[in-house]
Scaffold this motif. Structure first.
Motif, mmCIF file in Angstrom:
data_model
loop_
_atom_site.group_PDB
_atom_site.id
_atom_site.type_symbol
_atom_site.label_atom_id
_atom_site.label_comp_id
_atom_site.label_asym_id
_atom_site.label_seq_id
_atom_site.Cartn_x
_atom_site.Cartn_y
_atom_site.Cartn_z
ATOM 1 N N ARG A 18 -9.972 -44.845 -15.200
ATOM 2 C CA ARG A 18 -10.406 -43.662 -14.304
ATOM 3 C C ARG A 18 -9.848 -42.311 -14.592
ATOM 4 N NH1 ARG A 18 -13.774 -46.193 -10.656
ATOM 5 N NH2 ARG A 18 -13.460 -48.514 -10.535
ATOM 6 N N GLN A 19 -8.440 -42.377 -15.124
ATOM 7 C CA GLN A 19 -7.968 -41.300 -15.358
ATOM 8 C C GLN A 19 -7.360 -40.907 -16.841
ATOM 9 O OE1 GLN A 19 -4.258 -41.172 -12.681
ATOM 10 N NE2 GLN A 19 -5.240 -42.205 -11.134
ATOM 11 N N ASP A 20 -7.239 -39.672 -17.239
ATOM 12 C CA ASP A 20 -6.844 -39.374 -18.443
ATOM 13 C C ASP A 20 -5.527 -39.936 -18.975
ATOM 14 O OD1 ASP A 20 -8.851 -37.441 -18.650
ATOM 15 O OD2 ASP A 20 -7.650 -35.763 -18.248
ATOM 16 N N GLY A 21 -5.496 -40.645 -20.122
ATOM 17 C CA GLY A 21 -4.524 -41.390 -20.470
ATOM 18 C C GLY A 21 -4.541 -42.852 -20.220
ATOM 19 N N ASP A 22 -5.514 -43.236 -19.321
ATOM 20 C CA ASP A 22 -5.585 -44.786 -19.275
ATOM 21 C C ASP A 22 -6.017 -45.366 -20.341
ATOM 22 O OD1 ASP A 22 -5.048 -44.467 -16.542
ATOM 23 O OD2 ASP A 22 -7.146 -44.873 -15.736
ATOM 24 N N GLU A 23 -5.753 -46.470 -20.940
ATOM 25 C CA GLU A 23 -5.955 -47.497 -21.997
ATOM 26 C C GLU A 23 -6.135 -48.970 -21.435
ATOM 27 O OE1 GLU A 23 -3.559 -46.321 -25.298
ATOM 28 O OE2 GLU A 23 -4.579 -44.549 -25.611
ATOM 29 N N ALA A 50 -10.151 -46.357 -24.369
ATOM 30 C CA ALA A 50 -9.741 -45.258 -23.930
ATOM 31 C C ALA A 50 -10.810 -44.633 -23.444
ATOM 32 C CB ALA A 50 -9.021 -44.616 -24.928
ATOM 33 N N ARG A 51 -10.222 -43.581 -22.660
ATOM 34 C CA ARG A 51 -11.262 -42.613 -22.025
ATOM 35 C C ARG A 51 -12.077 -41.579 -23.136
ATOM 36 N NH1 ARG A 51 -11.768 -41.490 -16.748
ATOM 37 N NH2 ARG A 51 -11.879 -39.184 -17.177
ATOM 38 N N GLY A 52 -13.236 -41.340 -22.795
ATOM 39 C CA GLY A 52 -13.832 -40.329 -23.538
ATOM 40 C C GLY A 52 -14.071 -40.811 -25.054
ATOM 41 N N ILE A 53 -14.399 -39.980 -25.965
ATOM 42 C CA ILE A 53 -14.599 -40.409 -27.253
ATOM 43 C C ILE A 53 -13.394 -40.337 -27.855
ATOM 44 C CG2 ILE A 53 -15.830 -39.688 -29.450
ATOM 45 C CD1 ILE A 53 -17.880 -40.788 -27.467
ATOM 46 N N TYR A 54 -12.884 -41.226 -28.504
ATOM 47 C CA TYR A 54 -11.483 -41.258 -29.292
ATOM 48 C C TYR A 54 -11.731 -41.924 -30.531
ATOM 49 C CZ TYR A 54 -11.903 -46.336 -27.742
ATOM 50 O OH TYR A 54 -12.260 -47.460 -27.301
ATOM 51 N N GLU A 55 -10.739 -41.797 -31.288
ATOM 52 C CA GLU A 55 -10.499 -42.333 -32.774
ATOM 53 C C GLU A 55 -9.997 -43.793 -32.416
ATOM 54 O OE1 GLU A 55 -11.564 -40.870 -35.650
ATOM 55 O OE2 GLU A 55 -12.438 -39.259 -34.642
ATOM 56 N N LEU A 56 -10.664 -44.393 -33.600
ATOM 57 C CA LEU A 56 -10.064 -45.961 -33.562
ATOM 58 C C LEU A 56 -10.674 -46.539 -34.853
ATOM 59 C CD1 LEU A 56 -9.411 -48.712 -31.924
ATOM 60 C CD2 LEU A 56 -11.932 -48.946 -31.645
#
Length: 122
Positions: free
Chosen positions: A46-51, A106-112
């Motif tokens: 729910r929050q930026d940085g949540d993983e 992770a939140r949003g589109i992220y690199e994996l």
């Protein structure tokens, strides 16, 4: 590779073809011919940085079109409610995959980095 986390069972529904729209409040920065790795996890981020380190890859897909979410999109999005202001992401070229290795959600589109054992699901 770019990845998108989706709370269970939504990722599995995408992999199976049941869910053809993802509904979000924001527009992804993806090209229509760019693959995104769909990661399913069990925790709402729910929050930026949540993983969540217990994600699992379930599909590769493309976001072909982003448009306003409409009431008639409910079934394709496997949605239980409608609210104006959301966006429908039309998912195409869905290819189910599997891996035994847990990955980061992770939140949003992220690199994996794709898991080393990723393979098409039969």
């Amino acid at each position: 590779m770019k990845a998108l986390s989706i709370v269970a069972p939504g990722g599995s529904w995408i992999a199976s073809g049941l869910k053809t729209l993802e509904v979000r409040r924001w527009k992804p920065e993806l090209h229509p011919d760019e693959d995104v790795l769909i990661v399913e996890n069990k925790v709402f981020l729910r929050q930026d940085g949540d993983e969540d380190d217990a994600g699992r890859v379930v599909a590769l897909a493309r976001v072909a079109v982003v448009r306003p979410f409409m009431p008639e999109d409910m079934a394709a999005a496997c949605a239980s409610s409608f609210e104006d202001g959301w966006l429908s992401w039309e998912l195409t070229h869905v290819r189910p995959v599997t891996s035994a290795i847990a990955v980061k959600a992770a939140r949003g589109i992220y690199e994996l980095a794709p898991p080393t054992d990723i393979r098409p699901r039969s």
